[in-house]
Design an enzyme around this catalytic site. Structure first.
Site, PDB file in Angstrom:
ATOM      1  N   ARG A  16       0.811  -1.230   0.000  1.00 11.58           N
ATOM      2  CA  ARG A  16       0.000   0.000   0.000  1.00 11.58           C
ATOM      3  C   ARG A  16       0.842   1.276   0.000  1.00 11.58           C
ATOM      4  O   ARG A  16       0.327   2.361  -0.182  1.00 11.58           O
ATOM      5  CB  ARG A  16      -0.954  -0.007   1.200  1.00 11.58           C
ATOM      6  CG  ARG A  16      -2.164  -0.906   0.973  1.00 11.58           C
ATOM      7  CD  ARG A  16      -2.937  -1.135   2.265  1.00 11.58           C
ATOM      8  NE  ARG A  16      -2.231  -2.058   3.155  1.00 11.58           N
ATOM      9  CZ  ARG A  16      -2.645  -2.364   4.377  1.00 11.58           C
ATOM     10  NH1 ARG A  16      -3.735  -1.815   4.874  1.00 11.58           N
ATOM     11  NH2 ARG A  16      -1.946  -3.215   5.125  1.00 11.58           N
ATOM     12  N   ASP A 101       6.953  -1.928  11.568  1.00 11.30           N
ATOM     13  CA  ASP A 101       6.344  -0.672  11.107  1.00 11.30           C
ATOM     14  C   ASP A 101       5.632   0.101  12.216  1.00 11.30           C
ATOM     15  O   ASP A 101       4.674   0.815  11.966  1.00 11.30           O
ATOM     16  CB  ASP A 101       5.372  -0.953   9.947  1.00 11.30           C
ATOM     17  CG  ASP A 101       4.217  -1.857  10.350  1.00 11.30           C
ATOM     18  OD1 ASP A 101       4.215  -2.356  11.491  1.00 11.30           O
ATOM     19  OD2 ASP A 101       3.311  -2.055   9.523  1.00 11.30           O
ATOM     20  N   GLU A 153      -8.829 -11.623  11.754  1.00 13.93           N
ATOM     21  CA  GLU A 153      -8.404 -10.611  10.781  1.00 13.93           C
ATOM     22  C   GLU A 153      -9.617  -9.925  10.165  1.00 13.93           C
ATOM     23  O   GLU A 153     -10.656 -10.551   9.948  1.00 13.93           O
ATOM     24  CB  GLU A 153      -7.559 -11.268   9.684  1.00 13.93           C
ATOM     25  CG  GLU A 153      -6.178 -11.664  10.150  1.00 13.93           C
ATOM     26  CD  GLU A 153      -5.438 -10.517  10.808  1.00 13.93           C
ATOM     27  OE1 GLU A 153      -5.092  -9.549  10.111  1.00 13.93           O
ATOM     28  OE2 GLU A 153      -5.216 -10.569  12.033  1.00 13.93           O
ATOM     29  N   ASN A 168      -5.671  -5.674  17.382  1.00 16.06           N
ATOM     30  CA  ASN A 168      -4.378  -6.308  17.615  1.00 16.06           C
ATOM     31  C   ASN A 168      -3.275  -5.384  17.113  1.00 16.06           C
ATOM     32  O   ASN A 168      -3.280  -4.961  15.972  1.00 16.06           O
ATOM     33  CB  ASN A 168      -4.343  -7.641  16.837  1.00 16.06           C
ATOM     34  CG  ASN A 168      -2.961  -8.253  16.792  1.00 16.06           C
ATOM     35  OD1 ASN A 168      -2.138  -8.029  17.679  1.00 16.06           O
ATOM     36  ND2 ASN A 168      -2.701  -9.044  15.751  1.00 16.06           N
ATOM     37  N   ASN A 226       0.961   1.899   6.986  1.00 16.10           N
ATOM     38  CA  ASN A 226       0.702   1.139   5.773  1.00 16.10           C
ATOM     39  C   ASN A 226       0.665   2.009   4.525  1.00 16.10           C
ATOM     40  O   ASN A 226       0.809   1.517   3.420  1.00 16.10           O
ATOM     41  CB  ASN A 226      -0.622   0.372   5.895  1.00 16.10           C
ATOM     42  CG  ASN A 226      -0.545  -0.696   6.983  1.00 16.10           C
ATOM     43  OD1 ASN A 226       0.342  -1.539   6.965  1.00 16.10           O
ATOM     44  ND2 ASN A 226      -1.435  -0.629   7.940  1.00 16.10           N
ATOM     45  N   TYR A 386      39.436  24.089  -9.446  1.00 16.04           N
ATOM     46  CA  TYR A 386      39.277  22.960 -10.375  1.00 16.04           C
ATOM     47  C   TYR A 386      39.875  23.322 -11.722  1.00 16.04           C
ATOM     48  O   TYR A 386      39.509  24.336 -12.323  1.00 16.04           O
ATOM     49  CB  TYR A 386      37.774  22.658 -10.507  1.00 16.04           C
ATOM     50  CG  TYR A 386      37.458  21.405 -11.286  1.00 16.04           C
ATOM     51  CD1 TYR A 386      38.131  20.210 -11.034  1.00 16.04           C
ATOM     52  CD2 TYR A 386      36.474  21.409 -12.269  1.00 16.04           C
ATOM     53  CE1 TYR A 386      37.834  19.062 -11.742  1.00 16.04           C
ATOM     54  CE2 TYR A 386      36.155  20.262 -12.974  1.00 16.04           C
ATOM     55  CZ  TYR A 386      36.838  19.089 -12.722  1.00 16.04           C
ATOM     56  OH  TYR A 386      36.531  17.945 -13.417  1.00 16.04           O
TER      57      TYR A 386
HETATM   58  C1  UD1 Z   1      -1.095  -7.575  11.133  1.00 22.58           C
HETATM   59  C2  UD1 Z   1      -1.968  -8.517  11.989  1.00 22.58           C
HETATM   60  C3  UD1 Z   1      -3.219  -7.762  12.424  1.00 22.58           C
HETATM   61  C4  UD1 Z   1      -2.842  -6.503  13.164  1.00 22.58           C
HETATM   62  C5  UD1 Z   1      -1.936  -5.625  12.303  1.00 22.58           C
HETATM   63  C6  UD1 Z   1      -1.427  -4.451  13.090  1.00 22.58           C
HETATM   64  C7  UD1 Z   1      -1.567 -10.763  11.090  1.00 22.58           C
HETATM   65  C8  UD1 Z   1      -2.114 -11.851  10.273  1.00 22.58           C
HETATM   66  N1  UD1 Z   1      -2.315  -9.675  11.215  1.00 22.58           N
HETATM   67  O1  UD1 Z   1      -1.817  -7.314   9.934  1.00 22.58           O
HETATM   68  O2  UD1 Z   1      -3.979  -8.605  13.284  1.00 22.58           O
HETATM   69  O3  UD1 Z   1      -4.015  -5.790  13.539  1.00 22.58           O
HETATM   70  O4  UD1 Z   1      -0.787  -6.382  11.863  1.00 22.58           O
HETATM   71  O5  UD1 Z   1      -0.718  -3.572  12.263  1.00 22.58           O
HETATM   72  O6  UD1 Z   1      -0.494 -10.908  11.632  1.00 22.58           O
HETATM   73  N2  UD1 Z   1       5.776  -9.502   7.622  1.00 22.58           N
HETATM   74  C9  UD1 Z   1       6.853 -10.323   7.345  1.00 22.58           C
HETATM   75  N3  UD1 Z   1       6.666 -11.418   6.571  1.00 22.58           N
HETATM   76  C10 UD1 Z   1       5.460 -11.741   6.046  1.00 22.58           C
HETATM   77  C11 UD1 Z   1       4.362 -10.895   6.324  1.00 22.58           C
HETATM   78  C12 UD1 Z   1       4.552  -9.785   7.120  1.00 22.58           C
HETATM   79  O7  UD1 Z   1       7.971 -10.069   7.794  1.00 22.58           O
HETATM   80  O8  UD1 Z   1       5.382 -12.756   5.355  1.00 22.58           O
HETATM   81  C13 UD1 Z   1       5.986  -8.308   8.448  1.00 22.58           C
HETATM   82  C14 UD1 Z   1       5.739  -7.023   7.700  1.00 22.58           C
HETATM   83  O9  UD1 Z   1       6.936  -6.552   7.111  1.00 22.58           O
HETATM   84  C15 UD1 Z   1       5.217  -6.086   8.786  1.00 22.58           C
HETATM   85  C16 UD1 Z   1       4.594  -7.018   9.820  1.00 22.58           C
HETATM   86  O10 UD1 Z   1       5.060  -8.318   9.510  1.00 22.58           O
HETATM   87  O11 UD1 Z   1       6.254  -5.357   9.399  1.00 22.58           O
HETATM   88  C17 UD1 Z   1       3.078  -6.982   9.763  1.00 22.58           C
HETATM   89  O12 UD1 Z   1       2.671  -7.383   8.470  1.00 22.58           O
HETATM   90  P1  UD1 Z   1       1.471  -6.649   7.718  1.00 22.58           P
HETATM   91  O13 UD1 Z   1       1.347  -7.243   6.388  1.00 22.58           O
HETATM   92  O14 UD1 Z   1       1.612  -5.192   7.843  1.00 22.58           O
HETATM   93  O15 UD1 Z   1       0.245  -7.175   8.608  1.00 22.58           O
HETATM   94  P2  UD1 Z   1      -1.189  -6.577   8.649  1.00 22.58           P
HETATM   95  O16 UD1 Z   1      -1.944  -7.037   7.482  1.00 22.58           O
HETATM   96  O17 UD1 Z   1      -1.122  -5.125   8.889  1.00 22.58           O
HETATM   97 CA    CA Z   2       0.458  -3.522   9.328  1.00 24.34          CA
END
Ligand code: UD1
Ligand code: CA
Length: 455
Positions: A16, A101, A153, A168, A226, A386
C-alpha cells in the site's frame, strides 16, 4: 528480563506504500521505520533478531549490529516467525515479537507489557488498543478481563466481529517453546492464503493455555504504517515529540509545527530555533545559538552563541563559537569555521577551513582552501580550485587581505599579512607582507565621448 529475546518482522514489501522501497525503509523522524523499532527493542533485550526479505541487503546495512533471518517468500506473519525457528531453537525463555512498522512504540510501554505478561504467568500476551477506526486491523475477541480467546483478521471477520473496536497491535510476548509448537498447527486457509501469526492465539487458547490481553494506555504508539498518509501523520507526531523534549530542556522553538528536528539531534539551552527550520542527522548545537528561518542543517556542529541567519544550507560542517553565517550561505563537505568567523550572503564554502576572526561577507566561492586567522576575503572572491581534472588547494595565511573580485588560481599560496589588489587573477604565490596586483592597467581617454559626438 534477562531471559527475553526479540524478533522483529520486517520482510514485507508494504504494497500500500506504492513504492519500490520496502516499507520498513521509509523514514520518519530522520530514521527508517525499522531502526526506530530496533532502538525500542534494545531497551528491553540485547538479543534482537530481524526477519528481512524485501531489500534485505539494505536493511542489513542499516543495522550491522543486529542479527538477521531471511524470509525469501513472504507467506504471512506466522511464516515469518517460523523462519526464525532455527535461530531461536535453544531459547527457552520469552520472545517479544514486534512488527517493523510501529516506530512510535516506547520503552516504557514495552516494559509495562512484558511485566504484565510475566506477572500474569501467560503462555502468550497480546498488546491491544481501543481505536476509533479499527478498519483493516485484526480484532480482539476477549474472554474475561485480562484474557483473550482469539484474533480475527478484518478480511475474515463476520459483521458482528467487525463491530469490535479493540484491535491487535501485532506486538506479542510468547513463551518460545509454546509458540513454535502452536505454529506447526497454523494453516493458510484464509482470505489471503497466508500463515497468520494471529492464529497462534486461538490455538493456544484451545489448548487451554492462558493468553493475556494488555490494553495499551497509549493507543497512538501502536499505530502501524501502511500508507504514505500514515507515514506523514507519524512523522508529524515524532517531530512534535522531539520539539517538546527539546523545549523541556530549555530550547526555544518558535513554531514547532514548521520545525523538523531529527531524533538524534542535540541542542543546548537558550538556543532559539525560528520557524521553518530543518535540523537533521547527528547535528549538535550548543547553547545560546540562534537559527533563523528556512535554514537546513545536517550532520554539523555549531558552537555557543553562534547565529545562522535565514536561508542557509549547512551540511557536514563544524562551526566554532560566536560565529555568524548567512543569510543565504552554503557550507558543506568538512568545512570548518573557527571561533568568531563571519560569513555573509551568497558565500559558498566547500571543504575549507577559515581561521578565527576571518571574514568573508559577500558573494564568494571558497573551495579546498585553508585560510588563516583575521583575514578579510573581499566580495566576489573565487578560489579557482578545479582545473578540469584535479581539485587544487589554496592556502591563505593569517591576516591576509584579498581585494574584491579576485580569483585565486589554485594551487596557490598567499603569505602572511599580504594584500591582493581588487580585481586580480592570482596565478603565482604571493610572499608574506607584499602587495600583488594582477589586472589590466586602467586607460583613461579624456574627452573621448565629446569627440565622438562631434563626428
Ligand atoms: C497484522 C496482523 C493484524 C494486526 C496488524 C497491526 C496478522 C495476520 N495480522 O496485519 O492482526 O491488527 O498487523 O498492524 O499478523 N511480515 C513479514 N513477513 C510476512 C508478512 C509480514 O515479515 O510474510 C511483516 C511485515 O513486514 C510487517 C509485519 O510483519 O512489518 C506486519 O505485516 P502486515 O502485512 O503489515 O500485517 P497486517 O496485514 O497489517
Ligand atoms: Ca500492518
Amino acid at each position: 528480563m534477562s531471559d527475553l529475546r526479540v524478533l522483529i518482522l520486517a520482510a514485507g514489501k508494504g504494497t500500500r506504500m506504492k513504492s519500490r522501497k520496502a516499507k520498513v525503509l521509509h523514514q520518519v523522524g530522520g530514521a527508517s521505520l525499522v531502526e526506530h523499532v530496533v532502538a525500542a527493542a534494545r531497551s528491553v533485550s540485547s538479543l534482537v533478531s530481524v526477519v528481512i526479505g524485501h531489500q534485505a541487503e539494505t536493511v542489513r546495512a542499516l543495522m550491522p549490529e543486529a542479527s538477521f533471518v531471511e524470509q525469501e517468500e513472504q507467506l504471512g506473519t506466522g511464516h515469518a516467525v517460523m523462519i526464525a525457528r532455527e535461530q531461536l531453537s535453544s531459547h527457552k525463555g520469552d520472545l517479544l515479537v514486534l512488527p517493523g512498522d510501529v516506530p512510535l512504540i516506547s520503552n516504557e510501554t514495552l516494559k509495562a507489557f512484558i511485566a504484565f505478561h510475566t506477572q500474569g504467568g501467560y503462555s502468550a500476551s497480546v498488546m491491544t488498543a481501543d481505536v476509533d477506526d479499527p478498519h483493516g486491523y485484526g480484532r480482539i475477541v476477549r474472554r474475561g478481563d485480562n484474557e483473550l480467546k482469539s484474533i480475527v483478521e478484518h478480511r475474515d471477520a463476520t459483521p458482528e466481529i467487525l463491530k469490535i473496536s479493540e484491535i491487535n497491535s501485532s506486538i506479542y510476548v510468547f513463551n518460545t517453546p509454546d509458540l513454535f509448537e502452536a505454529l506447526t498447527k497454523v494453516r493458510n486457509e484464509n482470505s489471503q492464503s497466508e500463515y497468520y501469526l494471529t492464529d497462534v492465539i486461538g490455538i493456544l487458547g484451545a489448548q487451554g493455555r492462558k493468553v493475556g490481553a494488555f490494553k495499551s494506555p497509549r493507543a497512538d504508539e501502536i499505530l502501524g504504517i501502511n500508507t504514505r498518509k500514515e507515514l506523514a501523520a507519524i512523522d508529524r507526531i515524532m517531530r512534535r515529540r522531539k520539539c517538546e523534549s527539546l523545549m523541556a530542556e530549555g530550547v526555544t522553538i518558535v513554531d514547532p509545527d514548521s520545525t523538523f528536528i531529527d531524533a538524534a539531534v542535540q541542542i543546548g539551552p537558550d538556543t532559539v530555533i525560528h520557524p521553518s527550520v530543518q535540523i537533521h542527522g547527528k547535528t549538535i548545537i550548543a547553547e545560546d545559538v540562534t537559527i533563523h528561518s528556512f535554514t537546513r542543517i545536517a550532520n554539523s556542529r555549531i558552537g555557543a552563541r553562534s547565529t545562522v541567519l535565514d536561508g542557509c544550507v549547512v551540511v557536514d560542517t563544524t562551526l566554532g563559537e560566536d560565529i555568524s553565517v548567512g543569510p543565504f550561505a552554503h557550507l558543506r563537505m568538512n568545512t570548518k569555521l573557527e571561533d568568531g568567523v563571519k560569513v555573509g550572503n551568497f558565500v559558498e564554502i566547500k571543504k575549507s577551513t577559515l581561521g578565527s576572526g576571518t571574514k568573508s561577507m559577500h558573494l564568494a566561492y571558497l573551495g579546498d582552501a585553508t585560510i588563516g586567522k583575521k583575514c578579510n576575503i573581499g566580495a566576489g572572491t573565487i578560489t579557482c580550485n578545479y582545473d578540469g581534472i584535479n581539485k587544487n588547494p589554496t592556502v591563505i595565511e593569517d591576516e591576509v587581505f584579498i581585494g574584491s573580485d579576485s580569483q585565486l588560481i589554485a594551487p596557490v599560496k598567499v603569505g602572511k599579512g599580504a594584500y591582493v589588489g581588487a580585481g586580480s587573477s592570482i596565478t603565482d604565490d604571493v610572499p608574506p607582507e607584499s602587495l600583488a596586483i594582477a589586472r589590466g592597467r586602467q586607460i583613461v581617454k579624456e574627452g573621448w565621448v565629446r569627440d565622438r559626438k562631434k563626428k
